[in-house]
Write a protein that holds these residues in place. Structure first.
Motif, PDB file in Angstrom:
ATOM      1  N   LYS A  82       0.845  -0.970   0.071  1.00 47.52           N
ATOM      2  CA  LYS A  82      -0.147  -0.159  -0.195  1.00 47.52           C
ATOM      3  C   LYS A  82       1.113   1.214  -0.250  1.00 47.52           C
ATOM      4  CE  LYS A  82      -5.031  -1.030   1.486  1.00 47.52           C
ATOM      5  NZ  LYS A  82      -4.565  -1.787   1.861  1.00 47.52           N
ATOM      6  N   ALA A  83       0.664   2.516  -0.362  1.00 47.60           N
ATOM      7  CA  ALA A  83       1.385   3.672  -0.826  1.00 47.60           C
ATOM      8  C   ALA A  83      -0.018   4.769  -0.671  1.00 47.60           C
ATOM      9  CB  ALA A  83       1.802   3.569  -1.888  1.00 47.60           C
ATOM     10  N   SER A  89       3.137  14.085   3.947  1.00 45.05           N
ATOM     11  CA  SER A  89       4.848  13.199   3.440  1.00 45.05           C
ATOM     12  C   SER A  89       4.081  11.857   3.154  1.00 45.05           C
ATOM     13  CB  SER A  89       5.567  12.396   5.123  1.00 45.05           C
ATOM     14  OG  SER A  89       4.107  11.768   5.348  1.00 45.05           O
ATOM     15  N   PHE A  90       4.992  10.725   2.622  1.00 49.95           N
ATOM     16  CA  PHE A  90       4.238   9.427   1.957  1.00 49.95           C
ATOM     17  C   PHE A  90       3.934   8.698   3.134  1.00 49.95           C
ATOM     18  CE2 PHE A  90       5.163  12.066  -1.822  1.00 49.95           C
ATOM     19  CZ  PHE A  90       3.975  11.972  -2.196  1.00 49.95           C
ATOM     20  N   CYS A  91       2.887   7.540   3.137  1.00 49.42           N
ATOM     21  CA  CYS A  91       3.201   6.663   3.492  1.00 49.42           C
ATOM     22  C   CYS A  91       3.256   5.097   3.061  1.00 49.42           C
ATOM     23  CB  CYS A  91       1.863   6.680   4.088  1.00 49.42           C
ATOM     24  SG  CYS A  91       2.097   5.431   5.952  1.00 49.42           S
ATOM     25  N   GLN A 239      -2.667   3.419  -6.448  1.00 52.14           N
ATOM     26  CA  GLN A 239      -3.475   3.810  -5.384  1.00 52.14           C
ATOM     27  C   GLN A 239      -3.361   5.839  -4.905  1.00 52.14           C
ATOM     28  OE1 GLN A 239      -1.420   1.597  -2.459  1.00 52.14           O
ATOM     29  NE2 GLN A 239      -2.481  -0.851  -3.282  1.00 52.14           N
ATOM     30  N   LEU A 240      -2.476   5.956  -5.606  1.00 50.98           N
ATOM     31  CA  LEU A 240      -1.701   7.434  -5.400  1.00 50.98           C
ATOM     32  C   LEU A 240      -2.598   7.988  -6.277  1.00 50.98           C
ATOM     33  CD1 LEU A 240       1.758   6.427  -4.409  1.00 50.98           C
ATOM     34  CD2 LEU A 240       0.912   7.758  -2.849  1.00 50.98           C
ATOM     35  N   GLY A 241      -3.665   7.783  -7.106  1.00 44.37           N
ATOM     36  CA  GLY A 241      -3.806   8.696  -7.992  1.00 44.37           C
ATOM     37  C   GLY A 241      -3.207   9.392  -8.878  1.00 44.37           C
ATOM     38  N   VAL A 242      -2.331   8.298  -8.967  1.00 46.20           N
ATOM     39  CA  VAL A 242      -1.055   8.803 -10.204  1.00 46.20           C
ATOM     40  C   VAL A 242      -2.309   8.634 -11.948  1.00 46.20           C
ATOM     41  CG1 VAL A 242       1.256   7.551 -11.918  1.00 46.20           C
ATOM     42  CG2 VAL A 242       0.999   8.372  -9.383  1.00 46.20           C
TER      43      VAL A 242
END
Ligand SMILES: Cc1cc2nc3c(=O)[nH]c(=O)nc-3n(C[C@H](O)[C@H](O)[C@H](O)COP(=O)(O)OP(=O)(O)OC[C@H]3O[C@@H](n4cnc5c(N)ncnc54)[C@H](O)[C@@H]3O)c2cc1C
Length: 299
Positions: A82-83, A89-91, A239-242
């Motif tokens: 998961k990202a 920040s990013f997790c 997941q990050l919306g890229v």
């Protein structure tokens, strides 16, 4: 919790090159790698400047990691599941741990769809290939078997006519080859077999041929695999919306390698381009330069 300047997801060619450059900037970087990339599979790259006899993916990975570690880069062998983006920040979560960073580089590559014959694996890059741009030259004027499926297999067989006129196509995946393609195959004298493969004949890394389900055999010292349906490993990016291209590869700014999501970068085969080692290295390098600029802006 430590907040890294950058987490690189994927320690293949692109991720390693980026990590070396970020190490030289003295940034705090973690590489998370599942150790199952294309560079782990390929026993010999033949088209790289400086290696006229070829170089294996394992050697590039081993020396690259050593070079990065000497610069203070940290490595863990885990799979990121998961990202997510937090406020500042990013997790990034694996089954075992959770990590945080100010920037992210996605260098997860693609996974080839290979038919399930263990005997093919030691031959990859030596006598069995997957990419005509990389290895078409290896079958110059030689007999070659294409282990294919439908359009992907037929397309590969036709591409190889640039180098060989002794091509046999096996439609192992049993997908349709349309009339137009079939007539092109006929035009080039490419023999097409509709029977599936029962067994691969190989001696270590040397491919020798195939046995078909009907009991017949085909002999050749070289093969190409073209089954179609490779997995583009862009799920974390999603997941990050890229933003992704229609074939699931990641879209990036050509100059910076940053995606549409601020501080998320991508490099290597996961990006929409030609899937080559040298391009993965260039991508990783360029991404690192711009990641470092972002890190400097934040501190
Ligand atoms: C048989 C074969 C022959 C080839 N021959 C040539 C050639 O002759 N010349 C050439 O230029 N190219 C060749 N290629 C292509 C070349 O290997 C790729 O272009 C190159 O490996 C791309 O580098 P990369 O870093 O993008 O991806 P990879 O090298 O595939 O590395 C991606 C890394 O990301 C990791 N990863 C993926 N998902 C996750 C996750 N969720 N969490 C953690 N880690 C993850 C993987 O484990 C892997 O280590 C060949 C490929 C194959 C398979």
């Amino acid at each position: 919790m430590v907040v890294y300047d950058c987490i690189i997801i994927g320690g293949g060619i692109a991720g390693l090159q980026a990590s070396i450059q970020l190490g030289r900037y003295r940034d705090k970087v973690l590489v998370i790698d599942a150790e199952d990339g294309r560079s782990s599979l390929c026993r010999c790259y033949h088209n790289i400047l400086g290696w006229p006899e070829g170089i294996s993916g394992a050697t590039l990975r081993r020396t690259g990691r050593r070079q990065a570690e000497a610069l203070g880069i940290e490595f863990v062998e885990e799979t990121v599941e998961k990202a997510s983006k937090q406020a500042e920040s990013f997790c990034v979560a694996t089954e075992e741990n959770v990590y945080q960073s100010h920037t992210l580089l996605i260098a997860t590559g693609i996974k080839d769809h290979l038919p399930a014959f263990d005997a093919l694996i030691p031959c990859l890059g030596i006598s069995v290939y997957i990419c005509p741009d990389c290895d078409g030259f290896e079958v110059l004027d030689k007999e070659v078997i294409v282990i294919g499926s439908g359009k992907a297999g037929a397309g590969m067989a036709l591409a190889l006519t640039n180098w060989s006129n002794q091509i046999h196509l096996i439609n192992h995946g049993q997908q349709l080859i349309d009339e137009e393609m079939q007539s092109k195959l006929n035009e080039y004298g490419i023999q097409t077999f509709t029977e599936q493969i029962a067994e691969i004949e190989a001696e270590g890394d040397q491919f020798r041929g195939v046995k078909l389900l009907d009991g017949s055999s085909l002999e050749a010292n070289h093969a190409f695999v073209a089954m179609g349906g490779n997995e583009v490993r862009s799920q974390l990016a999603e997941q990050l919306g890229v933003e992704l291209y229609k074939n699931k590869h990641i879209l990036v700014d050509p100059r910076t390698k940053m995606t549409n999501v601020e501080n998320v970068f991508a490099a290597g085969d996961i990006v929409a381009h030609s899937e080559q080692v040298t391009i993965a290295m260039g991508d990783g390098m360029q991404a690192a330069i711009w990641i470092h600029k972002k890190i400097k802006q934040q501190h």
